[in-house]
Design an enzyme around this catalytic site. Structure first.
Site, PDB file in Angstrom:
ATOM      1  N   HIS A   2      -1.554  -7.725  -5.279  1.00 34.29           N
ATOM      2  CA  HIS A   2      -1.423  -7.214  -3.914  1.00 34.29           C
ATOM      3  C   HIS A   2      -2.741  -7.298  -3.139  1.00 34.29           C
ATOM      4  O   HIS A   2      -2.770  -7.743  -1.989  1.00 34.29           O
ATOM      5  CB  HIS A   2      -0.947  -5.765  -3.964  1.00 34.29           C
ATOM      6  N   SER A  57       1.761  -5.572   3.623  1.00 30.63           N
ATOM      7  CA  SER A  57       2.093  -4.294   2.991  1.00 30.63           C
ATOM      8  C   SER A  57       2.595  -3.296   4.024  1.00 30.63           C
ATOM      9  O   SER A  57       3.667  -3.482   4.600  1.00 30.63           O
ATOM     10  CB  SER A  57       0.865  -3.774   2.239  1.00 30.63           C
TER      11      SER A  57
END
Length: 419
Positions: A389, A184
Site C-alpha cells: 500500500h 486509499s
C-alpha cells in the site's frame, strides 16, 4: 492493558506539546533549526518550493468548503519534461489517510506521481483535506480551541471537501470535467461523495483508484489495527479531556520520528522497519533518502473521530457511516445501525490498481469493492508480488509498476489543448 497505557501517555504528551508549545512548533518548522539538526533538504520546503527546486513551477490555491473549512491545494500546470500541448481535462491527485499533497513529491522527481503525471503533459492538481497541515483553517472555528472543528470523519471529507475541490478546479480552469486519481482514503471519499452528493460523479470522466479504501474487514496490519483500535477504546476518555486531533504534524509522535529518521543509518533500519509494520515488507522498494524525507510530512494529522471510524470499519462487513451507538443512530439515521454508503452511485468509469502484498487495503476487500462498483473498466493487479500500500506514494518503482497503467487510462479520457 500495558499497550493501552502507552497510548494514553502518548496522547497526553501530544496534547501537552500542542497546547503549550506554539513557540516550540515554530522552532520545529524553522528551517535554520532543522538544517542545523541535519534534516534532509527536501523535507523543509512546502509543496510549491520543493516542486520549484526540481524545475516544476507550481501554484497555491485556496478552497473553502460549504461548511467553512479552508483547504490549500496545489497545481503543476506543465511538467519539466512535458514537450507537447497540455492535455485536458485537469487531473486531481488525492492523498491517503494521515498524508498530504507533499506525499506525491517525497520520493523525488524520478518517482513522485505529481512529477511523473505532469511530465506526461497533464494539468496536475494535488488536493488536501480537512485536518492535515494544509487543512487546519476555518472561517469561524479555531482548530486549537473549538471542538467542532474536529467533529469529522471520511463522511464529511467526501461530502464537503471533495465537491469543493472539484468545483474549484472546474471553475478556475473553465473545464467541464476532471480526471480523478484517489489513493486509499482519497478514493473512499470519492465513493462517499458519489453516494451523498448527487451529480458529482458526472463531473469526473474517469476515476483511477490506487489501493482504494472502502470496508476494512480483512486488514492484515497488526500495528495499524492496534493504533486505530486504541483510539476507539480511548475515545470517550480522550473527548472528555478535550483531545480531538490525532497524529498531527508537529505533535510529539511526528516530531520524534522525523528527528530519529533524519539519520541515514537509522532511516535505513528502524524507520524502514516501522513502515513495514504499518503495511508489509517490500525490500528495495523505497529509497533511504525518501524515508528521511517522508517522516517530516507523515503523519500529517486527522481527527480522532476519523480514526475511530477506521476502527469501526474493521468489525463490519460493509462500508458504512459512523456508528454512534443504537440510540444515537436511531436519532440521527432512523435505524439501529449506520446506513451503508451507496457504492452503486459511483457510476464514473473506474480503474482499480492494487497489490498482492497490500496489508491495508487487502486483496479480499479490494475484490469486494470492485464487485460493488457498477462501472469498473479494469482491476489491475501489480505484477510485483511484494507491491504494497505504501509503495503507491513512495516507491522508486512507481514509474515502472503503476505509472503506465495510470497514463493508459488518462490518455483514453483526455484531449490535447493549446495551453
Amino acid at each position: 492493558m500495558f499497550t493501552k497505557s502507552i497510548f494514553v501517555v502518548t496522547f497526553i504528551l501530544n496534547k501537552v506539546t500542542l497546547d503549550n508549545a506554539s513557540e516550540e512548533s515554530k522552532r520545529y518548522i524553522d528551517r535554520e533549526y532543522e538544517l542545523s539538526e541535519g534534516y534532509p533538504l527536501d523535507s523543509l520546503p512546502n509543496f510549491t518550493e520543493l516542486a520549484a527546486k526540481y524545475g516544476y513551477p507550481s501554484e497555491e490555491h485556496t478552497v473553502v468548503t460549504e461548511d467553512g473549512y479552508i483547504l490549500t491545494i496545489f497545481r503543476i500546470v506543465r511538467g519539466k519534461k512535458c514537450q507537447g500541448p497540455i492535455r485536458s481535462p485537469p487531473v486531481l491527485l488525492m492523498h491517503g489517510l494521515l498524508m498530504s499533497s507533499d506525499a506525491w513529491l517525497d520520493s523525488g522527481p524520478e518517482s513522485g506521481l505529481a512529477y511523473l503525471i505532469s511530465n506526461a503533459c497533464y494539468d496536475l492538481w494535488a488536493g488536501n483535506v480537512r485536518g492535515n497541515y494544509y487543512g487546519k483553517r476555518h472561517r469561524t472555528l479555531n482548530p486549537e480551541t473549538d471542538i467542532d472543528f474536529w467533529q469529522f470523519t471520511v463522511n464529511e471529507i467526501g461530502s464537503f471537501d471533495m465537491p469543493a475541490v472539484i468545483d474549484y478546479i472546474l471553475n478556475y480552469t473553465s473545464s467541464a470535467k476532471i480526471n480523478y486519481i484517489g489513493y486509499s482514503q482519497g478514493a473512499s471519499t470519492y465513493f462517499i461523495m458519489c453516494s451523498e452528493r448527487k451529480g458529482y460523479c458526472d463531473k469526473v470522466q474517469v476515476l483511477i483508484g490506487l489501493g482504494p479504501d472502502s470496508r476494512n474487514t480483512y486488514l492484515k496490519s497488526v500495528f495499524s489495527r492496534l493504533v486505530v483500535e486504541a483510539y476507539q477504546d480511548l475515545y470517550p476518555a480522550l473527548t472528555e479531556v478535550g483531545f480531538y486531533e490525532a497524529l498531527p504534524r508537529g505533535g510529539i509522535v511526528q516530531q520524534t520520528v522525523a528527528f530519529i529518521c533524519q539519520n541515514f543509518v537509522i532511516a535505513d533500519t528502524f524507520c524502514r522497519t516501522l513502515l513495514s509494520m504499518i503495511d508489509s515488507p517490500h525490500p528495495g522498494s523505497i529509497e533511504t533518502q525518501t524515508l528521511r524525507v517522508l517522516f517530516d510530512h507523515f503523519p500529517a494529522g486527522t481527527s480522532v473521530k476519523n480514526l475511530v471510524w477506521y476502527s469501526q470499519s474493521l468489525n463490519v462487513d460493509d462500508f458504512q457511516h459512523f456508528d454512534y451507538g443504537t440510540r444515537a443512530n436511531m436519532e440521527l439515521y432512523g435505524s439501529l445501525k449506520p446506513p451503508s454508503f451507496n457504492l452503486s452511485a459511483t457510476t464514473t468509469p473506474t480503474v482499480v490498481i492494487s497489490g498482492k502484498n497490500d496489508f491495508l487495503t487487502v486483496p479480499a476487500d479490494e475484490e469486494w469493492l470492485t464487485s460493488h462498483l457498477p462501472n469498473v473498466l479494469e482491476h489491475y493487479i501489480v505484477q510485483d508480488s511484494l507491491w504494497n500500500h505504501i509503495d503507491i506514494a513512495y516507491s522508486k518503482l512507481t514509474s515502472k509498476d503503476i505509472l503506465p497503467k495510470i497514463l493508459e487510462y488518462l490518455l483514453k479520457y483526455s484531449d490535447e489543448t493549446d495551453v
